[in-house]
Write a protein that holds these residues in place. Structure first.
Motif, short mmCIF file in Angstrom:
data_model
loop_
_atom_site.label_atom_id
_atom_site.label_comp_id
_atom_site.label_asym_id
_atom_site.label_seq_id
_atom_site.Cartn_x
_atom_site.Cartn_y
_atom_site.Cartn_z
N SER A 161 10.54 12.00 -36.02
CA SER A 161 11.37 13.19 -35.94
C SER A 161 10.73 14.24 -35.03
CB SER A 161 11.57 13.80 -37.33
OG SER A 161 10.35 14.35 -37.80
N THR A 162 11.54 15.19 -34.57
CA THR A 162 10.99 16.28 -33.79
C THR A 162 10.08 17.15 -34.65
OG1 THR A 162 12.99 17.59 -34.16
CG2 THR A 162 12.86 16.34 -32.09
N ARG A 163 10.30 17.16 -35.97
CA ARG A 163 9.39 17.88 -36.88
C ARG A 163 8.01 17.23 -36.90
NH1 ARG A 163 12.32 20.35 -42.15
NH2 ARG A 163 13.92 21.49 -41.01
N THR A 164 7.99 15.90 -36.83
CA THR A 164 6.70 15.20 -36.76
C THR A 164 5.97 15.59 -35.49
OG1 THR A 164 7.48 13.34 -38.09
CG2 THR A 164 5.60 12.93 -36.63
N LEU A 165 6.69 15.65 -34.37
CA LEU A 165 6.06 16.07 -33.12
C LEU A 165 5.52 17.49 -33.24
CD1 LEU A 165 8.54 14.67 -30.42
CD2 LEU A 165 6.34 13.71 -31.16
N ALA A 166 6.28 18.37 -33.88
CA ALA A 166 5.82 19.76 -34.07
C ALA A 166 4.55 19.79 -34.91
CB ALA A 166 6.91 20.60 -34.72
N ALA A 167 4.49 18.96 -35.94
CA ALA A 167 3.29 18.89 -36.78
C ALA A 167 2.10 18.37 -35.97
CB ALA A 167 3.54 18.01 -38.00
N TRP A 168 2.35 17.36 -35.13
CA TRP A 168 1.29 16.82 -34.28
C TRP A 168 0.79 17.88 -33.30
CZ3 TRP A 168 3.72 11.46 -32.70
CH2 TRP A 168 3.68 10.60 -33.81
N ARG A 169 1.73 18.69 -32.76
CA ARG A 169 1.31 19.77 -31.85
C ARG A 169 0.44 20.77 -32.60
NH1 ARG A 169 6.72 19.42 -30.23
NH2 ARG A 169 7.26 21.35 -31.34
N ALA A 170 0.83 21.09 -33.81
CA ALA A 170 0.09 22.08 -34.61
C ALA A 170 -1.32 21.61 -34.95
CB ALA A 170 0.86 22.41 -35.89
N ASP A 171 -1.46 20.33 -35.25
CA ASP A 171 -2.80 19.84 -35.63
C ASP A 171 -3.53 19.14 -34.49
OD1 ASP A 171 -1.80 17.21 -35.60
OD2 ASP A 171 -1.59 17.12 -37.77
N GLY A 172 -2.91 19.10 -33.30
CA GLY A 172 -3.59 18.57 -32.12
C GLY A 172 -3.74 17.06 -32.08
N THR A 173 -2.91 16.34 -32.82
CA THR A 173 -3.05 14.88 -32.85
C THR A 173 -2.04 14.15 -31.97
OG1 THR A 173 -1.63 14.72 -34.80
CG2 THR A 173 -4.01 14.88 -35.18
N GLY A 174 -1.05 14.84 -31.48
CA GLY A 174 -0.03 14.18 -30.67
C GLY A 174 -0.35 14.18 -29.20
N PRO A 175 0.61 13.71 -28.40
CA PRO A 175 0.41 13.71 -26.95
C PRO A 175 0.27 15.13 -26.40
CG PRO A 175 2.33 12.38 -27.57
CD PRO A 175 1.88 13.13 -28.79
N THR A 176 -0.40 15.23 -25.27
CA THR A 176 -0.53 16.52 -24.59
C THR A 176 0.87 17.03 -24.23
OG1 THR A 176 -2.63 15.83 -23.68
CG2 THR A 176 -1.53 17.66 -22.58
N TYR A 177 1.05 18.33 -24.37
CA TYR A 177 2.34 18.92 -24.02
C TYR A 177 2.10 20.18 -23.21
CZ TYR A 177 1.41 22.27 -27.77
OH TYR A 177 0.85 23.24 -28.57
N VAL A 178 3.15 20.63 -22.55
CA VAL A 178 3.10 21.88 -21.80
C VAL A 178 4.25 22.77 -22.24
CG1 VAL A 178 1.93 20.92 -19.78
CG2 VAL A 178 4.41 20.90 -19.87
N ARG A 179 4.02 24.06 -22.13
CA ARG A 179 5.07 25.04 -22.44
C ARG A 179 5.53 25.70 -21.15
NH1 ARG A 179 6.14 26.77 -27.60
NH2 ARG A 179 4.62 26.13 -29.14
N ALA A 180 6.82 25.85 -21.05
CA ALA A 180 7.43 26.63 -19.98
C ALA A 180 8.33 27.64 -20.68
CB ALA A 180 8.21 25.74 -19.02
N GLY A 181 7.77 28.80 -20.97
CA GLY A 181 8.50 29.76 -21.79
C GLY A 181 8.62 29.21 -23.20
N ALA A 182 9.84 29.10 -23.68
CA ALA A 182 10.07 28.55 -25.02
C ALA A 182 10.22 27.04 -25.01
CB ALA A 182 11.32 29.19 -25.63
N GLN A 183 10.29 26.46 -23.82
CA GLN A 183 10.50 25.01 -23.69
C GLN A 183 9.20 24.24 -23.83
OE1 GLN A 183 13.68 23.67 -23.23
NE2 GLN A 183 14.28 25.79 -23.63
N ILE A 184 9.26 23.12 -24.51
CA ILE A 184 8.12 22.22 -24.64
C ILE A 184 8.46 20.93 -23.92
CG2 ILE A 184 6.77 20.82 -26.26
CD1 ILE A 184 7.20 23.10 -28.29
N ARG A 185 7.52 20.44 -23.12
CA ARG A 185 7.71 19.20 -22.39
C ARG A 185 6.44 18.36 -22.50
NH1 ARG A 185 12.05 20.73 -22.93
NH2 ARG A 185 13.65 21.15 -21.38
#
Length: 116
Positions: free
Chosen positions: A18-42
């Motif tokens: 789920s996208t919630r799982t991805l959000a949790a991974w972003r919060a704890d640093g365990t998921g893939p690297t991501y970038v922010r462009a304003g409010a957008q996550i890629r």
């Protein structure tokens, strides 16, 4: 056009989470690297592939869809991706198959950024 970044929805579908799982991974640093462009996550595709290789996961589609198209990446990014995959223990033959190159072509790309 070659996709260079995935949206959270596209990555969630790819990994069957789920996208919630991805959000949790972003919060704890365990998921893939991501970038922010304003409010957008890629998620950069190259970083997703490396994360998948390191974590032994990938698309949850049993049907092989063919080589990953790297033609849209600049040559340095391509060489870096191939070198990273090789450096984390992915056999060079597997890297070559995934990107649709010969082993010699993969080695030649890596040689452009890694001194022999």
């Amino acid at each position: 056009m070659v996709v260079q970044h995935l949206t959270p929805t596209a990555l969630a579908e790819r990994l069957s989470v789920s996208t919630r799982t991805l959000a949790a991974w972003r919060a704890d640093g365990t998921g893939p690297t991501y970038v922010r462009a304003g409010a957008q996550i890629r998620y950069p595709v190259a970083d997703v592939l490396i994360w998948e290789a390191r974590n032994g996961v990938g698309p949850v589609d049993d049907e092989y869809t063919g080589p990953v198209d790297l033609t849209g990446l600049d040559p340095h990014a391509t060489a870096t991706l191939l070198a990273l995959a090789s450096s984390i223990g992915v056999p060079i033959e597997m890297v070559a198959e995934v990107v649709g190159m010969t082993v010699a072509e993969v080695r030649a790309h890596i040689a452009t950024i890694v001194p022999a």
